[in-house]
Design an enzyme around this catalytic site. Structure first.
Site, mmCIF file in Angstrom:
data_model
loop_
_atom_site.group_PDB
_atom_site.id
_atom_site.type_symbol
_atom_site.label_atom_id
_atom_site.label_comp_id
_atom_site.label_asym_id
_atom_site.label_seq_id
_atom_site.Cartn_x
_atom_site.Cartn_y
_atom_site.Cartn_z
ATOM 1 N N CYS A 187 0.959 2.680 12.890
ATOM 2 C CA CYS A 187 2.111 3.545 12.726
ATOM 3 C C CYS A 187 2.201 4.568 13.846
ATOM 4 C CB CYS A 187 2.029 4.280 11.392
ATOM 5 S SG CYS A 187 1.464 3.239 10.077
ATOM 6 N N ASN A 194 -8.628 3.683 8.176
ATOM 7 C CA ASN A 194 -8.005 2.620 8.973
ATOM 8 C C ASN A 194 -8.170 2.795 10.474
ATOM 9 O OD1 ASN A 194 -6.168 4.759 7.931
ATOM 10 N ND2 ASN A 194 -4.761 3.930 9.451
ATOM 11 N N ALA A 243 -2.117 -6.681 0.042
ATOM 12 C CA ALA A 243 -2.555 -8.054 0.315
ATOM 13 C C ALA A 243 -2.650 -8.380 1.800
ATOM 14 C CB ALA A 243 -1.590 -9.040 -0.360
ATOM 15 N N HIS A 244 -1.791 -7.752 2.618
ATOM 16 C CA HIS A 244 -1.716 -8.242 4.001
ATOM 17 C C HIS A 244 -2.883 -7.820 4.883
ATOM 18 C CE1 HIS A 244 -0.050 -4.804 6.491
ATOM 19 N NE2 HIS A 244 0.302 -4.353 5.299
ATOM 20 N N GLY A 275 0.809 -1.211 0.000
ATOM 21 C CA GLY A 275 0.000 0.000 0.000
ATOM 22 C C GLY A 275 0.845 1.265 0.000
ATOM 23 N N GLN A 289 -7.888 -0.601 3.152
ATOM 24 C CA GLN A 289 -8.780 -1.158 4.176
ATOM 25 C C GLN A 289 -10.110 -1.625 3.589
ATOM 26 O OE1 GLN A 289 -8.276 -1.739 7.474
ATOM 27 N NE2 GLN A 289 -6.237 -0.840 7.536
ATOM 28 N N THR A 337 12.596 -7.578 -10.215
ATOM 29 C CA THR A 337 12.018 -8.904 -10.459
ATOM 30 C C THR A 337 10.709 -9.055 -9.692
ATOM 31 O OG1 THR A 337 14.222 -9.795 -10.778
ATOM 32 C CG2 THR A 337 12.467 -11.392 -10.304
HETATM 33 C C1 LIG Z 1 -2.019 -0.592 5.720
HETATM 34 C C2 LIG Z 1 -2.378 0.612 4.955
HETATM 35 C C3 LIG Z 1 -1.474 1.231 4.089
HETATM 36 C C4 LIG Z 1 -0.052 0.764 3.938
HETATM 37 O O1 LIG Z 1 0.033 -0.463 3.307
HETATM 38 P P1 LIG Z 1 1.374 -1.363 3.421
HETATM 39 O O2 LIG Z 1 1.081 -2.517 2.506
HETATM 40 O O3 LIG Z 1 1.467 -1.768 4.862
HETATM 41 O O4 LIG Z 1 2.504 -0.543 2.959
HETATM 42 C C5 LIG Z 1 -1.898 2.336 3.384
HETATM 43 N N1 LIG Z 1 -3.145 2.809 3.533
HETATM 44 C C6 LIG Z 1 -4.042 2.245 4.366
HETATM 45 C C7 LIG Z 1 -5.406 2.805 4.452
HETATM 46 C C8 LIG Z 1 -3.691 1.135 5.114
HETATM 47 O O5 LIG Z 1 -4.580 0.586 5.933
#
Ligand SMILES: *Cc1c(COP(=O)(O)O)cnc(C)c1O
Length: 382
Positions: A325, A154, A203-204, A71, A182, A240
């Site tokens: 964060c 978030n 993805a996470h 993200g 989100q 890559t």
């Molecule tokens: C988690 C998140 C991100 C950052 O994504 P990462 O894959 O952890 O770098 C950005 N924006 C929102 C709204 C998020 O919840």
């Protein structure tokens, strides 16, 4: 000890079906998609199959999807990439509109761009975290390049009406980017119907691997790459391709279902109802369908969010004080301040975020534990 994971807005447990796909890719289909032998061709096929899955989930074309490391990178590529491109041509297009409740990976990109002469408008939000469409429309000038809005927030779960915003941007001929990290798979995204030009995904947050994401860029929009190198991802993102992670990302999207959303929403509402019974509690963000199905955020009068999270952790319940964060810094949440929470209360919030793995029993346990913890903390405070 029983473990109850209620920090799914920070990250999620990887689904076992995703792990299996990633494992297969790492042990069998480990080729480099740029190689011209069979192993490379297999890898390339997996890459393009994954691209199709991500594309169709937002009604986009496969060639409109660019894989990134997540993200944060997608937000950087969208905003800085566009700014760089435009700066090289028309230096009058130096105005970007965003909101006061963005993720740091949008706010800090905008702050960075100020140093290069860009002007940033941060839109206000109301008590529930919604932007004002009139303020948006009035903020757009002939110099405006981009409107960048967080889709599902978030911290407080507010889901902006991207259809409305998209229509305004189309009418005014400005580009529209959303950070959907989100909201992805939790609420409908249709790039054609909603007039969206760029979308950041990862993805996470959806039971996929960390370190992989995608940027949707509508056909015809030109942006500048941030990395120069081998020219992968049609020159926009050299390096890559992380195919195991990309395959896992696609699997996570494929197995997500709208059925989960209603189940999670019901548990969310149970949790909200349970916590509202605690004296001096206040929900942040809206209720109902305009709230992310998995987000709960409360302030408890006179109690520090950090203390609650600490006590809960001892009991095996994992929650957060706000965004992952900012939870380690002592700064009050900029999101809570923007919805009118007072400085001294903005430290005190507790965010609980659910997933498809959350059970009713866990919610009951969480409600009773939080109720006890708040009472104990109030008893020991002067
Ligand atoms: C988690 C998140 C991100 C950052 O994504 P990462 O894959 O952890 O770098 C950005 N924006 C929102 C709204 C998020 O919840």
């Amino acid at each position: 000890m029983k473990e109850v994971y209620l920090d799914n807005a920070a990250t999620t447990r990887v689904d076992s079906r995703v792990i299996e796909e990633v494992r297969k890719c790492m042990s069998i289909n480990y080729g480099n998609a740029s190689s011209i032998h069979k192993k490379g061709e297999n890898a390339k096929e997996l890459l393009e199959y994954s691209r199709k899955i991500i594309a169709s989930s937002i009604n986009a074309l496969p060639e409109e999807i660019y894989f990134t490391s997540g993200g944060t990178e997608s937000n950087n590529l969208a905003i800085k990439g566009l700014a760089l491109k435009v700066y090289l041509g028309d230096r009058n297009k130096n105005h970007i509109i965003t909101t006061k409740i963005e993720h740091d990976s949008v706010i800090n990109v905008c702050e960075s761009l100020k140093k290069f002469g860009f002007q940033i408008t941060y839109l206000n939000v109301d008590k529930e975290g919604f932007i004002d469409y009139k303020e948006l429309e009035e903020s757009i000038t002939p110099n405006t390049l981009l409107v960048s809005i967080i889709h599902g927030n978030n911290e407080i779960g507010t889901i902006q009406d991207i259809q409305q915003i998209g229509d305004i941007c189309r009418k005014k001929s400005v580009l529209f980017h959303i950070d959907a990290c989100q909201s992805f798979t939790k609420t409908l995204i249709d790039v054609k119907r909603q007039n969206i030009d760029l979308i950041s995904l990862n993805a996470h947050k959806i039971h996929g691997p960390k370190g992989v994401g995608a940027l949707f860029i509508k056909n015809g929009i030109k942006i500048n790459p941030l990395f120069d190198g081998g020219g992968q991802e049609r020159g926009l993102r050299s390096g890559t391709e992380n195919i195991p992670a990309i395959v896992g990302f696609a699997k996570a999207v494929q197995i997500s279902s709208s059925h989960e959303i209603s189940k999670i929403s019901k548990l969310r509402d149970k949790l909200i109802a349970g916590l509202e019974k605690i004296p001096g509690s206040k929900l942040n963000g809206p209720k109902g369908e305009r709230r992310l199905c998995n987000n709960v955020n409360f302030i408890f009068k006179g109690v520090e969010g950090e203390s609650i999270v600490g006590y809960l952790s001892e009991m095996g319940i994992y929650a957060s004080t706000g965004s992952a964060c900012s939870s380690k810094s002592l700064k009050a949440s900029h999101v809570l301040l923007s919805i009118g929470v007072k400085q001294e209360e903005a430290h005190g919030s507790l965010r609980l975020s659910l997933s498809k793995f959350t059970t009713e029993e866990e919610i009951r346990y969480a409600i009773s534990s939080i109720t006890k913890v708040i009472k104990r903390l109030r008893d020991i405070s002067p």
